[in-house]
Design a protein around this motif. Structure first.
Motif, PDB file in Angstrom:
ATOM      1  N   UNK A 507    -114.232 -25.100 -23.381  1.00  9.39           N
ATOM      2  CA  UNK A 507    -112.882 -25.586 -23.517  1.00  9.39           C
ATOM      3  C   UNK A 507    -111.952 -24.660 -24.108  1.00  9.39           C
ATOM      4  N   UNK A 508    -112.444 -23.355 -24.096  1.00  8.63           N
ATOM      5  CA  UNK A 508    -111.527 -22.403 -24.596  1.00  8.63           C
ATOM      6  C   UNK A 508    -110.175 -22.046 -24.106  1.00  8.63           C
ATOM      7  N   UNK A 509    -110.229 -22.398 -22.694  1.00  7.90           N
ATOM      8  CA  UNK A 509    -108.862 -22.238 -21.879  1.00  7.90           C
ATOM      9  C   UNK A 509    -108.534 -23.571 -21.495  1.00  7.90           C
ATOM     10  N   UNK A 510    -108.016 -24.225 -22.100  1.00 13.20           N
ATOM     11  CA  UNK A 510    -107.265 -25.403 -21.523  1.00 13.20           C
ATOM     12  C   UNK A 510    -105.939 -25.200 -20.776  1.00 13.20           C
ATOM     13  N   UNK A 534    -112.904 -15.941  -9.792  1.00 15.27           N
ATOM     14  CA  UNK A 534    -112.957 -16.988 -10.622  1.00 15.27           C
ATOM     15  C   UNK A 534    -111.609 -17.289 -11.212  1.00 15.27           C
ATOM     16  N   UNK A 535    -110.594 -16.589 -11.558  1.00 17.92           N
ATOM     17  CA  UNK A 535    -109.246 -16.999 -11.875  1.00 17.92           C
ATOM     18  C   UNK A 535    -108.685 -17.853 -10.826  1.00 17.92           C
ATOM     19  N   UNK A 536    -108.954 -17.804  -9.659  1.00 13.30           N
ATOM     20  CA  UNK A 536    -108.767 -18.942  -8.758  1.00 13.30           C
ATOM     21  C   UNK A 536    -109.372 -20.138  -8.815  1.00 13.30           C
ATOM     22  N   UNK A 537    -110.676 -20.098  -8.976  1.00 11.93           N
ATOM     23  CA  UNK A 537    -111.611 -21.241  -9.004  1.00 11.93           C
ATOM     24  C   UNK A 537    -111.182 -22.095 -10.453  1.00 11.93           C
ATOM     25  N   UNK A 538    -111.025 -21.300 -11.665  1.00 15.87           N
ATOM     26  CA  UNK A 538    -110.527 -22.165 -12.827  1.00 15.87           C
ATOM     27  C   UNK A 538    -109.211 -22.344 -12.853  1.00 15.87           C
ATOM     28  N   UNK A 539    -108.584 -21.931 -11.921  1.00 17.78           N
ATOM     29  CA  UNK A 539    -107.026 -21.853 -11.937  1.00 17.78           C
ATOM     30  C   UNK A 539    -106.351 -21.532 -13.327  1.00 17.78           C
ATOM     31  N   UNK A 540    -106.771 -20.443 -14.015  1.00 20.44           N
ATOM     32  CA  UNK A 540    -106.026 -20.227 -15.178  1.00 20.44           C
ATOM     33  C   UNK A 540    -106.387 -18.497 -15.213  1.00 20.44           C
ATOM     34  N   UNK A 541    -105.403 -17.716 -15.929  1.00 19.35           N
ATOM     35  CA  UNK A 541    -105.510 -16.453 -16.035  1.00 19.35           C
ATOM     36  C   UNK A 541    -106.994 -15.906 -16.979  1.00 19.35           C
ATOM     37  N   UNK A 542    -107.703 -15.096 -16.271  1.00 13.60           N
ATOM     38  CA  UNK A 542    -108.907 -14.471 -17.195  1.00 13.60           C
ATOM     39  C   UNK A 542    -108.210 -13.164 -17.959  1.00 13.60           C
TER      40      UNK A 542
END
Length: 564
Positions: A507-510, A534-542
């Motif tokens: 949960x490091x990137x809520x 992966x940025x699309x799959x987890x829907x947040x910026x890496x």
């Protein structure tokens, strides 16, 4: 006596002593110090020779006066021959001189003497020894001295925190800072700035924020040293907006180091306009640019691929500003040319510049050849690297990757064989991710973490998901055909992928927060490709900070435009 001591000019003090025929040793000792602070060392030495029976204070004043010179060591030897036993202040001054002169043998002897006199465990001598070993790139010896100290004040803690940071022991430096607070030792600008530099080295954003809050609570945020370290910390964590906020708050007091730190933050992002805008603002404020100011500009040009702009700034450095370019400046221009595919021009600049090219230059060219698939120049650059150091693994690995991309497996196997025959091992790739203020480290195929089962399960889930979106493994991330045929899953468990998987399960990137990873070498092409999906799959910026630059992955693309 009080009237004599109040006189600021040592010559006036000396004249009064001569007039009154005063032979008080205390006053002569004081006069030696005054002459030394006025940089009148020959007069200080003459006064010393007028003392009939110099004591340890007399010798210490003389040795301190000649600090950072070989004469300080010479006077110390004379002191021992008289003989006079040194005290803590004598050894402290001497150890600092040994550190300044990088005189390890003499420093070791002084340490031995301090042990015999039972002075090495005291705060002054101990702190000086910690700094000495740190500057001699011996952090473990510095820690040994620190651990054996009977009393540890804020100076002692500051010395070990800064020393560990300077020797790339950033995680341990932050741990010591935490111990300092636990021991109820007051923090200082020195310890806070050292801890911030450690956080910056790790790109540990949460640690930077914790240190920022601590500096506000303790009132140390007004310190220029701490403020500059905050700019550097936020900048190296990729949060340029926070770095700029700190910079603007201290704009009245900011010095050249602060200006350079802010420009370097923009430079890492390849934001040339912001760097040049700050440079112009700095000139308007009457601050003279130095070599690091131009290094920031050239780094920005390099990261943005603006080769013409980079060449222009390289030329105007000396002509318009009187700052002579150094090797690092030429390296930036070589990188900019290489990024644009001007490999022959880059190689020509490396060969004709007024400095002998170092490994960084040849490695920059070799990496550029890998990007553009230029085998001929890459082979030459690899040989140049090996001429500097036959054990340089990058000379083999990058060239092998170029062959792998071309599916020239025989050539890759030959390079692998040569590496093995020469005893060259591929450097260990490591990645870090910070979760709730704690830094977690990963290696490739790492199974040390207590949540390994969850991490691997989540990573496999992510890899399957991105394959459905169109991700395909990149073959040049493998060293030879045997790895590629039937072992493509080995690519799944690179250190940066494990770090990202842990970031997701922990949960490091809520929602609304970036998932941030730091890597000690260049991110491989396969991981770079995978993170886009992966940025699309987890829907947040890496966000990944590798040895070259920042990569910000969002919605299937990266800010580096696939060049790094």
């Amino acid at each position: 006596m009080e009237e004599i001591l109040k006189t600021s000019d040592p010559r006036c003090t000396h004249a009064q002593l001569i007039k009154t025929a005063n032979k008080d040793r205390f006053l002569f000792n004081n006069l030696i110090t005054k002459y030394s602070k006025s940089n009148l060392l020959s007069d200080a030495l003459r006064v010393f020779h007028q003392i009939q029976y110099p004591n340890v204070v007399s010798w210490t004043a003389l040795i301190s006066g000649y600090a950072n010179t070989n004469l300080s060591l010479h006077h110390f030897v004379s002191m021992l021959r008289h003989p006079t036993v040194p005290n803590q202040r004598t050894l402290t001054s001497l150890i600092k001189t040994c550190a300044s002169l990088s005189s390890l043998p003499f420093g070791l002897q002084v340490h031995s003497l301090s042990l015999k006199l039972c002075l090495s465990y005291l705060p002054f001598t101990g702190s000086a020894l910690v700094s000495f070993y740190s500057k001699c790139n011996m952090p473990y010896e510095a820690v040994k001295v620190f651990d054996r100290m009977s009393e540890r004040d804020e100076v002692c803690y500051g010395a070990i925190i800064v020393g560990l940071t300077q020797n790339s022991q950033s995680t341990q430096a932050l741990s010591v800072f935490s111990d300092m607070l636990y021991d109820n030792v007051k923090s200082s600008p020195y310890s806070v700035s050292g801890a911030l530099c450690a956080a910056a080295e790790l790109a540990a954003l949460e640690q930077c924020r914790i240190m920022h809050a601590h500096s506000i609570v303790t009132g140390l945020d007004s310190s220029v040293v701490v403020g500059t370290a905050l700019i550097d910390g936020y900048g190296k964590s990729g949060i340029v907006s926070d770095a700029r906020r700190v910079f603007d708050e201290m704009l009245v007091d900011v010095n050249i180091v602060g200006w350079n730190a802010m420009m370097a933050a923009y430079a890492q992002q390849g934001d040339v306009n912001s760097v040049i805008g700050l440079f112009d603002c700095m000139k308007q404020n009457g601050v003279l640019a130095d070599e690091f100011s131009f290094l920031a500009i050239l780094t920005a040009c390099s990261n943005a691929g603006l080769s013409l702009e980079a060449e222009k700034w390289l030329n105007c450095m000396s002509l318009e500003y009187g700052v002579e370019p150094k090797l690092e400046h030429y390296t930036c221009v070589v990188l900019a040319l290489g990024r644009n595919g001007q490999l022959e021009d880059a190689a020509q600049l490396a060969k004709t510049m007024p400095f002998k090219p170092d490994a960084a230059i040849w490695r920059a060219l070799l990496s550029s050849c890998a990007i553009h698939g230029e085998m001929k120049i890459a082979t030459e650059m690899s040989q140049k690297l090996l001429e500097n150091n036959l054990q340089d693994d990058s000379a083999y690995v990058i060239l092998a990757n170029i062959h792998a991309a071309a599916k020239s497996w025989g050539a890759v196997a030959d390079l692998w064989k040569i590496m093995k025959e020469n005893g060259v091992k591929k450097g260990s790739a490591r990645s870090w991710i910070e979760v709730r203020g704690e830094v977690h480290e990963f290696f490739a195929l790492d199974k040390r973490h207590e949540r390994t089962t969850e991490i691997y399960s989540k990573l496999e889930e992510l890899m399957i998901a991105i394959k459905k979106l169109g991700y395909k493994e990149v073959s040049d991330a493998m060293l030879h055909q045997g790895e590629w045929e039937g072992k493509e899953k080995a690519l799944w468990y690179h250190s940066e992928k494990l770090a990202v998987a842990f970031g997701v399960v922990s949960g490091a990137a809520p929602p609304g927060k970036s998932l941030r990873v730091v890597k000690n070498i260049r991110i491989c092409r396969d991981c770079h490709e995978a993170f886009k999906y992966m940025s699309r799959v987890i829907e947040r910026e890496i966000v990944v900070r590798d040895v070259n630059r920042y990569h910000r992955f969002m919605d299937g693309s990266c800010t580096c435009r696939d060049y790094w």
